[in-house]
Scaffold this active site. Structure first.
Site, PDB file in Angstrom:
ATOM      1  N   CYS A 112       0.813  -1.227   0.000  1.00 11.64           N
ATOM      2  CA  CYS A 112       0.000   0.000   0.000  1.00 11.64           C
ATOM      3  C   CYS A 112       0.844   1.274   0.000  1.00 11.64           C
ATOM      4  CB  CYS A 112      -0.948  -0.005   1.196  1.00 11.64           C
ATOM      5  SG  CYS A 112      -1.977  -1.460   1.258  1.00 11.64           S
ATOM      6  N   HIS A 249      -3.049   7.093   3.329  1.00  8.92           N
ATOM      7  CA  HIS A 249      -3.516   5.828   2.746  1.00  8.92           C
ATOM      8  C   HIS A 249      -4.870   5.491   3.378  1.00  8.92           C
ATOM      9  CE1 HIS A 249      -4.008   1.743   1.679  1.00  8.92           C
ATOM     10  NE2 HIS A 249      -3.521   1.215   2.789  1.00  8.92           N
ATOM     11  N   ASN A 279     -10.147  -0.001   0.764  1.00 12.93           N
ATOM     12  CA  ASN A 279      -8.690   0.044   0.673  1.00 12.93           C
ATOM     13  C   ASN A 279      -8.255  -0.466  -0.705  1.00 12.93           C
ATOM     14  OD1 ASN A 279      -5.956  -0.451   0.839  1.00 12.93           O
ATOM     15  ND2 ASN A 279      -6.043  -1.484   2.826  1.00 12.93           N
TER      16      ASN A 279
HETATM   17  O1  UT7 Z   1      -3.394  -1.608   3.874  1.00 16.67           O
HETATM   18  C1  UT7 Z   1      -3.258  -2.359   5.035  1.00 16.67           C
HETATM   19  C2  UT7 Z   1      -4.426  -3.295   5.191  1.00 16.67           C
HETATM   20  N1  UT7 Z   1      -4.949  -3.588   6.452  1.00 16.67           N
HETATM   21  C3  UT7 Z   1      -5.386  -2.741   7.430  1.00 16.67           C
HETATM   22  O2  UT7 Z   1      -5.216  -1.565   7.413  1.00 16.67           O
HETATM   23  C4  UT7 Z   1      -6.103  -3.383   8.580  1.00 16.67           C
HETATM   24  C5  UT7 Z   1      -5.825  -2.760   9.926  1.00 16.67           C
HETATM   25  N2  UT7 Z   1      -6.719  -3.291  10.912  1.00 16.67           N
HETATM   26  C6  UT7 Z   1      -8.022  -2.961  10.983  1.00 16.67           C
HETATM   27  O3  UT7 Z   1      -8.453  -2.097  10.225  1.00 16.67           O
HETATM   28  C7  UT7 Z   1      -8.899  -3.598  12.020  1.00 16.67           C
HETATM   29  O4  UT7 Z   1      -8.097  -4.436  12.836  1.00 16.67           O
HETATM   30  C8  UT7 Z   1     -10.068  -4.418  11.399  1.00 16.67           C
HETATM   31  C9  UT7 Z   1     -11.065  -3.475  10.756  1.00 16.67           C
HETATM   32  C10 UT7 Z   1      -9.536  -5.387  10.346  1.00 16.67           C
HETATM   33  C11 UT7 Z   1     -10.777  -5.212  12.488  1.00 16.67           C
HETATM   34  O5  UT7 Z   1     -11.266  -4.334  13.479  1.00 16.67           O
HETATM   35  P1  UT7 Z   1     -11.115  -4.713  15.013  1.00 16.67           P
HETATM   36  O6  UT7 Z   1     -11.818  -3.675  15.783  1.00 16.67           O
HETATM   37  O7  UT7 Z   1      -9.642  -4.925  15.273  1.00 16.67           O
HETATM   38  O8  UT7 Z   1     -11.936  -6.069  15.112  1.00 16.67           O
HETATM   39  P2  UT7 Z   1     -11.431  -7.499  15.607  1.00 16.67           P
HETATM   40  O9  UT7 Z   1     -10.544  -8.102  14.556  1.00 16.67           O
HETATM   41  O10 UT7 Z   1     -10.898  -7.368  16.979  1.00 16.67           O
HETATM   42  O11 UT7 Z   1     -12.781  -8.290  15.634  1.00 16.67           O
HETATM   43  C12 UT7 Z   1     -13.805  -7.988  16.562  1.00 16.67           C
HETATM   44  C13 UT7 Z   1     -14.960  -8.930  16.309  1.00 16.67           C
HETATM   45  C14 UT7 Z   1     -14.558 -10.392  16.219  1.00 16.67           C
HETATM   46  O12 UT7 Z   1     -15.578 -11.164  16.816  1.00 16.67           O
HETATM   47  P3  UT7 Z   1     -15.388 -11.737  18.317  1.00 16.67           P
HETATM   48  O13 UT7 Z   1     -14.184 -12.609  18.238  1.00 16.67           O
HETATM   49  O14 UT7 Z   1     -15.195 -10.533  19.187  1.00 16.67           O
HETATM   50  O15 UT7 Z   1     -16.667 -12.469  18.531  1.00 16.67           O
HETATM   51  C15 UT7 Z   1     -14.544 -10.672  14.747  1.00 16.67           C
HETATM   52  O16 UT7 Z   1     -14.803 -12.024  14.423  1.00 16.67           O
HETATM   53  O17 UT7 Z   1     -15.578  -8.617  15.061  1.00 16.67           O
HETATM   54  C16 UT7 Z   1     -15.689  -9.818  14.289  1.00 16.67           C
HETATM   55  N3  UT7 Z   1     -15.593  -9.450  12.870  1.00 16.67           N
HETATM   56  C17 UT7 Z   1     -16.665  -9.105  12.145  1.00 16.67           C
HETATM   57  N4  UT7 Z   1     -17.974  -9.022  12.444  1.00 16.67           N
HETATM   58  C18 UT7 Z   1     -18.812  -8.640  11.471  1.00 16.67           C
HETATM   59  C19 UT7 Z   1     -14.493  -9.381  12.092  1.00 16.67           C
HETATM   60  N5  UT7 Z   1     -14.835  -8.999  10.855  1.00 16.67           N
HETATM   61  C20 UT7 Z   1     -16.176  -8.839  10.869  1.00 16.67           C
HETATM   62  C21 UT7 Z   1     -17.094  -8.440   9.884  1.00 16.67           C
HETATM   63  N6  UT7 Z   1     -18.395  -8.347  10.239  1.00 16.67           N
HETATM   64  N7  UT7 Z   1     -16.732  -8.119   8.628  1.00 16.67           N
END
Ligand code: UT7
Length: 322
Positions: A112, A249, A279
């Site tokens: 990215c 970004h 993204n």
């Molecule tokens: O260019 C570089 C590319 N990548 C990035 O920039 C990603 C950087 N990271 C992020 O943006 C965030 O970490 C995410 C948006 C990917 C995730 O957000 P988060 O607040 O860190 O969520 P999490 O991974 O801690 O997940 C929280 C909950 C989980 O459920 P449990 O375990 O608490 O029951 C996930 O399974 O949200 C769940 N979850 C979803 N629920 C509904 C994860 N993805 C989804 C989804 N819809 N799409």
């Protein structure tokens, strides 16, 4: 002393728009979750256009915007993690589509941050005195590397392209560019190449998809983006108040909000278009800058910082007077 400036910009996204609600039919997710955690409302997903097609459309717009004879372009760099072939590069194919011949064209992969890497390379090549007008493009069809059964990642990405023509100038407009990396040897953000082959078996290679440890990427992003902005300001003896816009970004609106808070920069200076595109990896920065210009947000004479992070882990930033 040779200086550089942005002569023109362009961007393009495929016409097929997929909303968060559309994604609820594919994975267990909701518009509320996606929007509140990422700021994304929709993304453009290609159906029949490849990376070269997106790159060509953005490049032609940038060349038109620059009001330059295409034959005066003497360098083409395409930043992408989704080239259509291992070789020839997207840049080599783009050369023919633009009617260019016998010039230096190459692709780079810095995920990215790729567009800022391309900007740094082109800027330094022009400042060396060897080149005059560079076309730099960030183009991605990232949705073909997406695992559409993984809700943790599939909601994040989209396809698009952005391009700049940057040129030799008497005015010092592209003031500074920083690029760097911190090795992600644990594979927090990874898409593997095909496995090694046993010649005796000759099994057909499979394409991997994107794997991501979102929290680790989030931590890296919210540390490196503010420190890169601070470094640019310090190296150039500038105060934050002199910066009209920060165009980061577009990976997650929460990452940009957290960076703004750390930097103590108001959110109205942080440009956002993630809600419409998701993204788009190396396309994200030039797509956002071009949109900020076309929407009248970024005006000629204003000073902005662009900053990115990505797989690798790579990062980059630039201080530019438009
Ligand atoms: O260019 C570089 C590319 N990548 C990035 O920039 C990603 C950087 N990271 C992020 O943006 C965030 O970490 C995410 C948006 C990917 C995730 O957000 P988060 O607040 O860190 O969520 P999490 O991974 O801690 O997940 C929280 C909950 C989980 O459920 P449990 O375990 O608490 O029951 C996930 O399974 O949200 C769940 N979850 C979803 N629920 C509904 C994860 N993805 C989804 C989804 N819809 N799409």
């Amino acid at each position: 002393m040779i200086h550089t400036k942005i002569l023109g910009t362009g961007s393009y996204a495929p016409s097929n728009v997929v909303t968060n609600d559309d994604l609820t039919k594919i994975v267990d997710t909701s518009d509320e979750w996606i929007y509140s955690r990422t700021g994304i409302k929709k993304r453009h997903i290609t159906q029949d256009e490849y990376t070269i097609d997106l790159a060509e459309k953005a490049a032609k717009k940038a060349i038109k915007d620059a009001q330059i004879d295409v034959n005066n372009i003497d360098l083409v760099i395409v930043a992408t993690v989704t080239p259509d072939n291992a070789f020839p590069g997207v840049s080599n194919l783009l050369q023919k589509r633009l009617g260019l011949d016998e010039i230096m064209t190459f692709d780079i992969n810095a995920a990215c941050s790729g567009f800022i890497y391309a900007l740094n390379i082109a800027d330094k090549m022009i400042k060396s005195g060897s080149y005059k007008n560079a076309l730099i493009v960030g183009a991605e069809t990232l949705t073909r590397l997406t695992d559409w059964s993984d809700r943790n990642t599939c909601v994040l990405f989209g396809d698009g392209a952005g391009a700049f023509v940057i040129s030799k100038s008497n005015e010092n407009k592209i003031k500074d560019v920083i690029t760097g990396s911190v090795s992600d040897d644990e594979g927090h953000l990874i898409c593997q190449s095909p496995a090694l082959k046993d010649p005796a078996k000759n099994v057909i290679s499979k394409q991997d998809h994107i794997h991501m440890n979102g929290r680790e990427v989030f931590k890296f992003a919210t540390r490196i983006m503010p420190s890169t902005v601070e470094k640019l300001l310090k190296r150039n003896n500038m105060k934050k108040a002199a910066i009209d816009h920060v165009i980061a970004h577009q990976a997650n609106a929460r990452i940009i909000q957290k960076a703004a808070k750390t930097l103590n920069i108001p959110m109205d200076k942080m440009y956002l278009n993630i809600q419409k595109y998701g993204n788009t990896s190396a396309a994200s920065v030039p797509l956002a800058i071009d949109q900020a210009i076309k929407e009248g947000v970024l005006k000629r004479g204003e000073t902005f910082i662009t900053v990115a992070f990505g797989g690798g882990f790579t990062y980059g930033g630039a201080l530019i007077e438009f």
